[in-house]
Design an enzyme around this catalytic site. Structure first.
Site, PDB file in Angstrom:
ATOM      1  N   ASN A   4      22.068  26.386  30.941  1.00 32.11           N
ATOM      2  CA  ASN A   4      21.820  27.807  30.682  1.00 32.11           C
ATOM      3  C   ASN A   4      21.739  28.033  29.179  1.00 32.11           C
ATOM      4  O   ASN A   4      22.755  28.027  28.484  1.00 32.11           O
ATOM      5  CB  ASN A   4      22.944  28.649  31.300  1.00 32.11           C
ATOM      6  CG  ASN A   4      22.737  30.139  31.078  1.00 32.11           C
ATOM      7  OD1 ASN A   4      21.669  30.573  30.661  1.00 32.11           O
ATOM      8  ND2 ASN A   4      23.768  30.928  31.348  1.00 32.11           N
ATOM      9  N   LYS A   6      20.975  30.747  27.656  1.00 29.74           N
ATOM     10  CA  LYS A   6      21.355  32.117  27.284  1.00 29.74           C
ATOM     11  C   LYS A   6      20.349  32.668  26.263  1.00 29.74           C
ATOM     12  O   LYS A   6      19.148  32.449  26.429  1.00 29.74           O
ATOM     13  CB  LYS A   6      22.808  32.153  26.800  1.00 29.74           C
ATOM     14  CG  LYS A   6      23.771  31.550  27.827  1.00 29.74           C
ATOM     15  CD  LYS A   6      25.227  31.777  27.502  1.00 29.74           C
ATOM     16  CE  LYS A   6      26.096  31.144  28.578  1.00 29.74           C
ATOM     17  NZ  LYS A   6      27.525  31.420  28.388  1.00 29.74           N
ATOM     18  N   HIS A  91      25.602  36.038  36.913  1.00 32.05           N
ATOM     19  CA  HIS A  91      26.376  35.396  35.847  1.00 32.05           C
ATOM     20  C   HIS A  91      27.388  36.395  35.288  1.00 32.05           C
ATOM     21  O   HIS A  91      27.131  37.598  35.239  1.00 32.05           O
ATOM     22  CB  HIS A  91      25.447  34.893  34.743  1.00 32.05           C
ATOM     23  CG  HIS A  91      26.120  34.000  33.748  1.00 32.05           C
ATOM     24  ND1 HIS A  91      26.904  34.494  32.737  1.00 32.05           N
ATOM     25  CD2 HIS A  91      26.147  32.650  33.639  1.00 32.05           C
ATOM     26  CE1 HIS A  91      27.374  33.473  32.026  1.00 32.05           C
ATOM     27  NE2 HIS A  91      26.940  32.350  32.553  1.00 32.05           N
ATOM     28  N   GLY A 169      32.363  29.567  27.100  1.00 32.41           N
ATOM     29  CA  GLY A 169      32.126  29.689  25.671  1.00 32.41           C
ATOM     30  C   GLY A 169      33.376  29.806  24.824  1.00 32.41           C
ATOM     31  O   GLY A 169      33.299  30.095  23.625  1.00 32.41           O
TER      32      GLY A 169
END
Length: 248
Positions: A4, A6, A91, A169
């Site tokens: 991903n 982002k 998500h 993250g």
């Protein structure tokens, strides 16, 4: 394995380079299904450079209507037109930053399936919920609401991604034993709803600060079938090692 991206990278050239480097670095890996999820404007360009590779294209979100006055929305038809095979749905960043409800997420899941694409339904608890011991309850609610009215046949095309929000993250990783426990619980919920055979065939990914150093122990857990990778997927070398975790 899923990558991903982002809201990354910041230029078209960087995206093309990352794609080319990843295709090259994974050319000898034939046993792991892989998809990458770039931002919307990069999808057609990335797809061009995935041609001939085993890496599939995915989108980070979608809207549940096909067309109309929905400024900023993207339809399943358009995603399919540019070569997407997978779509992330629900998500945690969509749930928290963009305030998406379980009802909205369910409508997206069904729309993705109707279009012949594969939804990756993301579920997971916050740090407060984890510390309160509510991780399984939160996952059960999000899972069952997200899968409402999804048929057993459609469920075969659904991927589940368990992403504890507090580990995304942050550099924090859910202990492998806890991740396995939650994955086993998720599979048990699927088994109750769809039967043991479909539950065993359902891919359940783990996401949350996955990196080269922890992927092998995560993948050693019996109910962790893959990983949804964030930051570590933005470097071809690191993501290729994660995809080829068996060689680590």
């Amino acid at each position: 394995m899923g990558g991903n991206w982002k809201l990354n990278p910041t230029t078209v050239d960087a995206a093309i380079k990352l794609t080319k480097d990843l295709v090259s670095a994974t050319s000898d890996i034939s046993t792991v299904d892989t998809a990458i999820f770039p931002p919307f404007p990069l999808l057609p360009l990335v797809q061009q450079h995935l041609q001939g590779s085993r890496i599939q294209l995915g989108a980070q979100d979608v809207f549940y209507e096909s067309s109309g006055a929905f400024t900023g929305a993207v339809s399943t038809h358009l995603l399919k037109e540019v070569g997407s095979s997978y779509v992330l749905v629900g998500h945690s960043e969509r749930r928290t930053i963009f305030m998406e409800s379980d009802t909205t997420i369910n409508r997206k899941v069904k729309k993705v399936l109707q279009a012949g694409l594969k939804p990756v339904l993301c579920i997971g608890e916050s740090k407060a919920e984890y510390e309160a011991g509510l991780n399984q309850q939160v996952c059960a609610i999000q899972l069952l609401k997200g899968l409402q009215d999804v048929t057993p046949e459609e469920m075969l095309d659904v991927v589940i991604a368990y992403e504890p929000v507090w580990a995304i993250g942050t550099g924090l990783v859910c202990p492998k034993e806890v991740a396995q426990e939650v994955h086993a619980f998720i599979r048990s919920i699927i088994a109750k709803k769809y039967g043991p055979e479909i539950a065993q065939r359902t891919i359940i990914q783990y996401g949350g600060s996955v990196n080269v150093g922890n992927v092998k122990e995560l993948m050693a857990q019996p109910d962790i079938d893959g990983c949804l990778v964030g930051g570590a997927s933005l470097t071809a070398e690191s993501f290729a090692k994660i995809i080829g975790f068996e060689k680590l």
